[in-house]
Write a protein that holds these residues in place. Sequence first.
Motif, mmCIF file in Angstrom:
data_model
loop_
_atom_site.group_PDB
_atom_site.id
_atom_site.type_symbol
_atom_site.label_atom_id
_atom_site.label_comp_id
_atom_site.label_asym_id
_atom_site.label_seq_id
_atom_site.Cartn_x
_atom_site.Cartn_y
_atom_site.Cartn_z
ATOM 1 N N GLU A 80 0.492 -1.440 0.017
ATOM 2 C CA GLU A 80 -0.031 -0.193 0.301
ATOM 3 C C GLU A 80 0.678 1.582 -0.194
ATOM 4 N N PHE A 81 -0.012 2.269 -0.745
ATOM 5 C CA PHE A 81 1.439 4.110 -1.007
ATOM 6 C C PHE A 81 0.589 3.820 0.654
ATOM 7 N N TYR A 82 0.696 3.520 1.692
ATOM 8 C CA TYR A 82 0.423 4.277 2.799
ATOM 9 C C TYR A 82 -0.944 3.667 3.962
ATOM 10 N N LYS A 83 -0.473 3.268 5.075
ATOM 11 C CA LYS A 83 -1.321 2.775 5.747
ATOM 12 C C LYS A 83 -1.198 3.890 7.392
ATOM 13 N N HIS A 84 -1.989 4.041 8.028
ATOM 14 C CA HIS A 84 -1.822 4.999 9.011
ATOM 15 C C HIS A 84 -1.929 4.307 10.115
ATOM 16 N N CYS A 96 4.055 23.674 7.369
ATOM 17 C CA CYS A 96 4.343 22.389 7.978
ATOM 18 C C CYS A 96 3.086 21.308 8.104
ATOM 19 N N ALA A 97 2.348 21.222 6.115
ATOM 20 C CA ALA A 97 2.401 19.734 6.438
ATOM 21 C C ALA A 97 2.816 18.255 6.882
ATOM 22 N N LYS A 104 -0.692 12.067 6.503
ATOM 23 C CA LYS A 104 0.263 12.675 7.211
ATOM 24 C C LYS A 104 1.101 12.407 8.072
ATOM 25 N N ASN A 105 1.681 12.280 8.574
ATOM 26 C CA ASN A 105 2.417 12.344 9.950
ATOM 27 C C ASN A 105 1.968 10.639 10.665
#
Length: 375
Positions: free
Chosen positions: A4-8, A153-154, A181-182
Motif C-alpha cells: 500500500e502507498f500508505y497505512k495510518h 508544516c504539513a 500525513k505523519n
Amino acid sequence: MKVEFYKHNVSEEDKMECRKVLDSLFLTTGEMVKQFEEQLARYLGVEHAVGVMSCTDALFLALRYCGVGPGDQVITTPLSFIATANAIEYCGAQPVFVDVDGATGNIDVRRIEAAITPRTKVILPVHLYGQMADMKTVRTIADRHALKIIEDCAHCIEGERDGIKPGQLGDVGCFSFYATKNITCGEGGALVAHTADAAAWLSRARLHGMSKNAADRYAKKYEHYDMEFLGYKMNMTNIAAALLVHQLESIEQLLVKKEAVSQQYDTGFRDNSHIARPAVVPGSKHARHLYTIWVNSAKRDEYMHALQEKGIGVAVNFRPIHLMKYYREKYQYAPGSYPAAENIGNATITIPLYPKLTADEVAYVIAAVNEVVTA
Ligand SMILES: *Cc1c(COP(=O)(O)O)cnc(C)c1O
C-alpha cells in the motif's frame, strides 16, 4: 505482493480515547482539543496551538491573521500541494512563486528578495517532504523587509534544522492531520503562534469570531456570547483530537521506523545511477513524510505504471502548482516559468514510506524499483 502507498497508525489506544469522547457530552471543540493543543505546543516548543479542521483552514486563517487581502502578494513555492497557493487565492491575494533549490526541492532562499514588491505581505515556505526550509535565512529576509512568515508544516512535525523546529521562527505555523500525513485523524489541522493575542484571534476566527465556545457556555454559569468580528467555521472536534493525542505521544518512535526504512531505500538505490534523491542538508533532522526518487522524466510515467503493476502504491509529489490549469490561465504561466520545480515535478515518483512497512515489503519495493528504473 501488494504494498500500500500508505497505512495510518491509529492504535487501540487511539480508538479507546475516541470512544471516551463518543461516550461524553461534547463531541465538538472542548477539553480534548485543549489537551491536544497544549501537547502539540509543548512538543514543538512554541507558546500556543489552535486546532482546526485542516491545514488548508490553518493556512487561510494564518493569512487572514497577517492581514492578507485583495491586492496583496504572498511569496511561496510552486513545488507543493495546491492547498498552499489556494489559501492565498481565497484571500483575494496573489501567490508569487519563487523557484526551488534543485537539490532539496525547498524554496530557493537566494531568489526570494528579487520577488519582493511593495505589495508583498508574507513569505510562505513549505517544509517539503519533511525537511525544513532554511528558516534562519527566511527570517533574516522577512525582518529586513518587514514581512510576516507563515510556515506550511504539513509534511513536517518532527523536523528540525539549525536548532529550529517547525513553527518556531515563523509568525504562524500550519500543520495537517489529513489521512496520509505523519499523524492523522482523517481530516484535521492546527496553527501554532507565539503571542497570546495571536492565539486568541486564531481561536476566535476558527469559530465565527465568537467570544465563547459551546463548552465554555455550558461548563460555567451561562454568559451571552458576542461576535467580535466575522470569523469562519473551522474548529477542531474532540473526536479528531482524541485520535491524535497518543499518535503525538509516539511520534518519535514512529519516526525511528520511517528513518530506518529511508536508510534501507538509500542503500538499496545507491548503486542505481538512474535514480537521484533529494539531498538532506547538514544540520537537518528530516521528518520523513515522503520518500521520493527522481528518475528520467521521459520515462517517469512508464516507470510509475510498471511499479503499480507490481502492486506498489505510488504518487507524484508534486506537479508544480503554476502549471495547474487555473494558475496557468489566471497568471499566464508556461513551462519554463520555474525550471527547477518543473524538473523535479517531471522526474519524481513517491514510493511507500510509513512505520508499518515490513522488511519484506521494503525489500520488495527496492527490488522492484531497481528492476524497473534502468535508463
Ligand atoms: C496536505 C497538504 C496541505 C493541506 O492539508 P489539509 O489538511 O489536507 O488541508 C497543505 N500543504 C501541503 C504541503 C500538504 O501536503
